[in-house]
Structure formats: C-alpha cells, structure tokens
Design an enzyme around this catalytic site. Sequence first.
Site, short mmCIF file in Angstrom:
data_model
loop_
_atom_site.label_atom_id
_atom_site.label_comp_id
_atom_site.label_asym_id
_atom_site.label_seq_id
_atom_site.Cartn_x
_atom_site.Cartn_y
_atom_site.Cartn_z
N ALA A 86 -26.67 36.14 83.68
CA ALA A 86 -26.16 35.58 84.95
C ALA A 86 -24.64 35.64 85.06
O ALA A 86 -24.11 35.83 86.16
CB ALA A 86 -26.63 34.14 85.10
N HIS A 89 -36.48 40.65 83.50
CA HIS A 89 -37.00 39.51 84.28
C HIS A 89 -37.45 39.96 85.66
O HIS A 89 -37.60 39.13 86.56
CB HIS A 89 -35.95 38.40 84.40
CG HIS A 89 -35.72 37.66 83.10
ND1 HIS A 89 -34.75 36.69 82.95
CD2 HIS A 89 -36.33 37.75 81.89
CE1 HIS A 89 -34.78 36.22 81.70
NE2 HIS A 89 -35.72 36.85 81.04
N CYS A 117 -54.63 42.40 95.65
CA CYS A 117 -54.89 43.85 95.61
C CYS A 117 -53.78 44.65 94.94
O CYS A 117 -53.92 45.85 94.72
CB CYS A 117 -55.14 44.38 97.02
SG CYS A 117 -53.64 44.52 98.03
ZN ZN Z 1 -53.44 42.52 99.15
#
Ligand code: ZN
Length: 251
Positions: free
Chosen positions: A28, A124, A135
């Site tokens: 950071a 990250h 999906c």
């Molecule tokens: Zn989806």
Amino acid sequence: MAREVATQAEHLANLIRESSCTVALTGAGISVPSGIPDFRTPGKGLWERVDPMEVAHIEAFRRDPARFWSFYRPRLEALSGVEPNPAHAALAELERRGLLEAVITQNIDTLHSQAGSERVIEVHGSIRTARCQYCGGEFALADLGPLFDHAGVAVCSDCRGPVKPDVVLFGELLPGAAMAEAEALANRCELMLCVGSSLEVYPVAGLPSLALGRGARLAIVTKGPTPYDAEAMVRMDGDVVGELEAVLARL
Ligand code: ZN
C-alpha cells in the site's frame, strides 16, 4: 538526512547493478503518494468509519451483498480515477532498462500496469475485473454500472448471480497461479526490493523469507518497521517517491 538518503540510494543502486535477477515486492505504501490511503492508517478516507474485516470479508459479501457494495462501490469508483505516481514510474523504468524482472504487488489498484510495468503479479487480485459467483462470467470494471439492481447489488447480466470484484477479500484464499509465480520468483531472485509494504500480511510476508533462504539480498524501502529490517542490506524509510527517484538517478 539528505546525505543519509544519498548514501543508501547509492548502496541500493549498487545492489541492483550487481544482481542478475531483481524482483520488487510492493504494498500500500507505494500508492499512498497517489492519494490512496493505506487502510491500516487509522482515521483515513473510506476505511474511516468501517471495520474492513467486517465489510470487506467474503462472508459479508455472501450474507449481505447490498451492504458490501454500498461500501465497496464508492471505493472502486474513487480508485478508478487515481493515477500512478513517480514511485510506480521508477519501477517501470527499472524494468525497461532490464534491471527488474517483475513486480509482485499486494495492491489491487492496477497502478503498476498503468505506469508501464509489464510483468506485474497481483497476488491480492485487482479492481480491473469482476466476476459472477455462479457462472464465472467476467465483467470489466468500466462495464459494472449497468449491472447494479435497485438494491445496489451488481448482478450478472446472463444468470442474475451475484458479481464480486476480482480482489481477494478477507477470508479468501490468494489466487493460486499468482502466488505460485510469486514464490517461483522469490526462489530465483538475487535481490528482493520491498517497497511500501509492512511485510506483515501472510502469505505474501513469507516471500522475503523464501528469498533470504535461497541466499538472496533484501532491500526495504518503506515507512515504519518491518519484521525483516535486521536482515535488509538497505533500509530506507522516508518518502518512497524521493527515495526511488534517488536510486534511479544513480543507475
Ligand atoms: Zn452469471
């Protein structure tokens, strides 16, 4: 003070020159000069009134995606307007000159890529994309807007599943391929240059240890103490921009 920086910068420039494989590890602190607060700094910006462990946790996302997004959406929007700073540019320039193999970063802000770094390992994740949790459909950050329903939750345009930013939340594992690449680099490098990270968040904090175990040298350019300070050959802890520019000027 200025003389101390110059001496350390000279020393670090020499280490970079002598190393046939240098890898940067950033956190950071390198993005603070771009205006992105380090969330561990109390009382700063968007993290001020919330406990990140509570809001940016995978369980919080699953339990209450509306609350998650009400916190996360303004943060994403704020991040998307931020520009890389000269410290990011210095690392990109080192890579261009053949002096830096890769940047391993804990940051999700994509500023290394924006600054021109080619090989960036985002352990990250990043804000670049978001993904449907049902999906697997992928959406660019720029295309998220129309996905938000009236409750403020981003839902998949195909299956109406919940969409989550491709950043690693608390409680989630780090992306396996990125971590494997980071570990391979830590094993192979001769110099690990840690910039703007307190080196306290595991498993990333284990990378310097891996490198040291293989005989690599360690340089640390970051404000505040780290667990590796005693093992670093160079330790700079002032302004990250000024320090990296001073190093670059000596190469
Ligand atoms: Zn989806």
